[in-house]
Design a protein around this motif. Structure first.
Motif, PDB file in Angstrom:
ATOM      1  N   THR A  25      81.212 -11.611 -19.599  1.00 53.85           N
ATOM      2  CA  THR A  25      81.969 -12.723 -20.163  1.00 53.85           C
ATOM      3  C   THR A  25      82.758 -13.478 -19.087  1.00 53.85           C
ATOM      4  OG1 THR A  25      83.856 -11.294 -20.681  1.00 53.85           O
ATOM      5  CG2 THR A  25      82.184 -11.572 -22.396  1.00 53.85           C
ATOM      6  N   THR A  26      82.526 -13.134 -17.834  1.00 49.19           N
ATOM      7  CA  THR A  26      83.201 -13.838 -16.739  1.00 49.19           C
ATOM      8  C   THR A  26      82.878 -15.324 -16.804  1.00 49.19           C
ATOM      9  OG1 THR A  26      83.161 -11.909 -15.284  1.00 49.19           O
ATOM     10  CG2 THR A  26      83.366 -14.065 -14.227  1.00 49.19           C
ATOM     11  N   ASN A  27      83.905 -16.154 -16.724  1.00 50.66           N
ATOM     12  CA  ASN A  27      83.716 -17.602 -16.837  1.00 50.66           C
ATOM     13  C   ASN A  27      82.651 -18.142 -15.900  1.00 50.66           C
ATOM     14  OD1 ASN A  27      85.545 -17.948 -18.877  1.00 50.66           O
ATOM     15  ND2 ASN A  27      87.194 -18.676 -17.551  1.00 50.66           N
ATOM     16  N   TYR A  28      81.812 -18.982 -16.484  1.00 53.53           N
ATOM     17  CA  TYR A  28      80.810 -19.761 -15.758  1.00 53.53           C
ATOM     18  C   TYR A  28      79.662 -18.917 -15.188  1.00 53.53           C
ATOM     19  CZ  TYR A  28      84.924 -22.683 -16.108  1.00 53.53           C
ATOM     20  OH  TYR A  28      86.033 -23.328 -16.571  1.00 53.53           O
ATOM     21  N   TYR A  29      79.546 -17.675 -15.664  1.00 49.30           N
ATOM     22  CA  TYR A  29      78.426 -16.859 -15.219  1.00 49.30           C
ATOM     23  C   TYR A  29      77.321 -16.863 -16.270  1.00 49.30           C
ATOM     24  CZ  TYR A  29      78.222 -14.357 -10.825  1.00 49.30           C
ATOM     25  OH  TYR A  29      78.014 -14.025  -9.510  1.00 49.30           O
ATOM     26  N   TYR A  30      76.090 -16.882 -15.781  1.00 45.86           N
ATOM     27  CA  TYR A  30      74.907 -16.950 -16.636  1.00 45.86           C
ATOM     28  C   TYR A  30      74.009 -15.779 -16.300  1.00 45.86           C
ATOM     29  CZ  TYR A  30      76.607 -21.627 -17.583  1.00 45.86           C
ATOM     30  OH  TYR A  30      77.401 -22.671 -17.955  1.00 45.86           O
ATOM     31  N   TRP A  31      73.516 -15.098 -17.343  1.00 44.70           N
ATOM     32  CA  TRP A  31      72.755 -13.863 -17.164  1.00 44.70           C
ATOM     33  C   TRP A  31      71.316 -14.090 -17.594  1.00 44.70           C
ATOM     34  CZ3 TRP A  31      75.585 -10.596 -14.422  1.00 44.70           C
ATOM     35  CH2 TRP A  31      76.985 -10.786 -14.431  1.00 44.70           C
ATOM     36  N   SER A  32      70.438 -13.991 -16.607  1.00 44.94           N
ATOM     37  CA  SER A  32      69.042 -14.394 -16.806  1.00 44.94           C
ATOM     38  C   SER A  32      68.085 -13.212 -16.868  1.00 44.94           C
ATOM     39  CB  SER A  32      68.590 -15.292 -15.652  1.00 44.94           C
ATOM     40  OG  SER A  32      69.235 -16.539 -15.655  1.00 44.94           O
ATOM     41  N   TRP A  33      66.931 -13.497 -17.453  1.00 41.65           N
ATOM     42  CA  TRP A  33      65.755 -12.643 -17.331  1.00 41.65           C
ATOM     43  C   TRP A  33      64.684 -13.451 -16.604  1.00 41.65           C
ATOM     44  CZ3 TRP A  33      65.545  -7.559 -18.042  1.00 41.65           C
ATOM     45  CH2 TRP A  33      66.520  -6.956 -18.838  1.00 41.65           C
ATOM     46  N   ILE A  34      64.052 -12.815 -15.645  1.00 48.82           N
ATOM     47  CA  ILE A  34      63.035 -13.429 -14.794  1.00 48.82           C
ATOM     48  C   ILE A  34      61.917 -12.417 -14.649  1.00 48.82           C
ATOM     49  CG2 ILE A  34      62.589 -14.319 -12.465  1.00 48.82           C
ATOM     50  CD1 ILE A  34      65.692 -14.899 -12.361  1.00 48.82           C
ATOM     51  N   ARG A  35      60.678 -12.896 -14.589  1.00 47.22           N
ATOM     52  CA  ARG A  35      59.569 -11.964 -14.433  1.00 47.22           C
ATOM     53  C   ARG A  35      58.621 -12.421 -13.347  1.00 47.22           C
ATOM     54  NH1 ARG A  35      56.062 -12.947 -20.041  1.00 47.22           N
ATOM     55  NH2 ARG A  35      55.327 -15.053 -19.513  1.00 47.22           N
ATOM     56  N   GLN A  36      57.836 -11.464 -12.856  1.00 52.62           N
ATOM     57  CA  GLN A  36      56.825 -11.757 -11.854  1.00 52.62           C
ATOM     58  C   GLN A  36      55.550 -11.017 -12.203  1.00 52.62           C
ATOM     59  OE1 GLN A  36      57.732 -10.827  -7.728  1.00 52.62           O
ATOM     60  NE2 GLN A  36      56.407 -12.520  -7.079  1.00 52.62           N
ATOM     61  N   PRO A  37      54.560 -11.728 -12.732  1.00 50.01           N
ATOM     62  CA  PRO A  37      53.267 -11.083 -13.010  1.00 50.01           C
ATOM     63  C   PRO A  37      52.582 -10.679 -11.706  1.00 50.01           C
ATOM     64  CG  PRO A  37      53.508 -13.152 -14.216  1.00 50.01           C
ATOM     65  CD  PRO A  37      54.603 -13.105 -13.189  1.00 50.01           C
ATOM     66  N   PRO A  38      51.670  -9.734 -11.771  1.00 53.00           N
ATOM     67  CA  PRO A  38      50.970  -9.292 -10.555  1.00 53.00           C
ATOM     68  C   PRO A  38      50.289 -10.449  -9.847  1.00 53.00           C
ATOM     69  CG  PRO A  38      50.485  -7.834 -12.391  1.00 53.00           C
ATOM     70  CD  PRO A  38      51.254  -8.979 -12.953  1.00 53.00           C
ATOM     71  N   GLY A  39      50.565 -10.595  -8.564  1.00 58.07           N
ATOM     72  CA  GLY A  39      49.911 -11.616  -7.767  1.00 58.07           C
ATOM     73  C   GLY A  39      50.393 -13.037  -8.008  1.00 58.07           C
ATOM     74  N   LYS A  40      51.464 -13.180  -8.796  1.00 58.26           N
ATOM     75  CA  LYS A  40      51.965 -14.515  -9.107  1.00 58.26           C
ATOM     76  C   LYS A  40      53.434 -14.662  -8.715  1.00 58.26           C
ATOM     77  CE  LYS A  40      48.764 -15.221 -12.963  1.00 58.26           C
ATOM     78  NZ  LYS A  40      48.626 -15.624 -14.393  1.00 58.26           N
ATOM     79  N   GLY A  41      53.957 -15.848  -8.879  1.00 66.54           N
ATOM     80  CA  GLY A  41      55.337 -16.114  -8.526  1.00 66.54           C
ATOM     81  C   GLY A  41      56.315 -15.757  -9.626  1.00 66.54           C
ATOM     82  N   LEU A  42      57.573 -15.976  -9.329  1.00 67.67           N
ATOM     83  CA  LEU A  42      58.623 -15.694 -10.294  1.00 67.67           C
ATOM     84  C   LEU A  42      58.623 -16.722 -11.418  1.00 67.67           C
ATOM     85  CD1 LEU A  42      61.525 -14.903  -7.788  1.00 67.67           C
ATOM     86  CD2 LEU A  42      60.315 -13.251  -9.226  1.00 67.67           C
ATOM     87  N   GLU A  43      58.891 -16.233 -12.633  1.00 68.43           N
ATOM     88  CA  GLU A  43      58.983 -17.108 -13.803  1.00 68.43           C
ATOM     89  C   GLU A  43      60.297 -16.836 -14.517  1.00 68.43           C
ATOM     90  OE1 GLU A  43      56.166 -16.358 -16.932  1.00 68.43           O
ATOM     91  OE2 GLU A  43      56.522 -18.319 -17.892  1.00 68.43           O
ATOM     92  N   TRP A  44      61.098 -17.845 -14.649  1.00 70.72           N
ATOM     93  CA  TRP A  44      62.369 -17.716 -15.352  1.00 70.72           C
ATOM     94  C   TRP A  44      62.111 -17.719 -16.860  1.00 70.72           C
ATOM     95  CZ3 TRP A  44      65.103 -21.265 -18.486  1.00 70.72           C
ATOM     96  CH2 TRP A  44      66.425 -20.886 -18.778  1.00 70.72           C
ATOM     97  N   ILE A  45      62.694 -16.766 -17.577  1.00 74.52           N
ATOM     98  CA  ILE A  45      62.469 -16.613 -19.013  1.00 74.52           C
ATOM     99  C   ILE A  45      63.582 -17.250 -19.828  1.00 74.52           C
ATOM    100  CG2 ILE A  45      62.199 -14.932 -20.878  1.00 74.52           C
ATOM    101  CD1 ILE A  45      61.146 -12.963 -18.712  1.00 74.52           C
ATOM    102  N   GLY A  46      64.821 -17.021 -19.407  1.00 72.54           N
ATOM    103  CA  GLY A  46      65.944 -17.571 -20.145  1.00 72.54           C
ATOM    104  C   GLY A  46      67.238 -16.921 -19.721  1.00 72.54           C
TER     105      GLY A  46
END
Length: 122
Positions: free
Chosen positions: A30-51
């Protein structure tokens, strides 16, 4: 220093819901102005931001995954959780949780979990 740790099953069956939890230490979700993300990386591919889930509890998802994604939080446990429904083998990836702030209009990730590998198979 903020530390993040992912947890959850490493194997999910097709059509089921993937559920992962991120436990945060060294700082509050709950720290002000902080955002908590989920990100994934499929095999052999780049990073994908989920939300992400914001310090306010509001959420924002990638448009391509929005219909199947839910990110929630438990402030009493300092955790946030990803649920991705109707998974297919294409959703197999290393899933990371991360924390960051907006800077110059962009979300800048400052802290990462070590990642957890998720396989989708029957």
């Amino acid at each position: 220093q903020v530390q993040l740790q992912e947890s959850g099953p490493g194997l999910v069956k097709p059509s089921q819901t993937l559920s992962l939890t991120c436990t945060v230490s060294g700082g509050s979700i709950t720290t002000n102005y902080y955002y908590w993300s989920w990100i994934r990386q499929p095999p052999g591919k780049g990073l994908e931001w989920i939300g992400y889930i914001a310090y306010t509890g509001s959420t924002y998802y990638s448009p391509s995954l929005k219909s199947r994604t839910s990110i929630t939080r438990d402030t009493s446990k300092n955790q946030f959780t990803l649920q991705l429904s109707s998974v297919t083998p294409e959703n197999a990836a290393v899933y990371y949780c991360a924390g960051g702030e907006y800077s110059g209009g962009y979300l800048s990730i400052g802290s990462w979990g070590q990642g957890t590998k998720v396989t989708v198979s029957s």
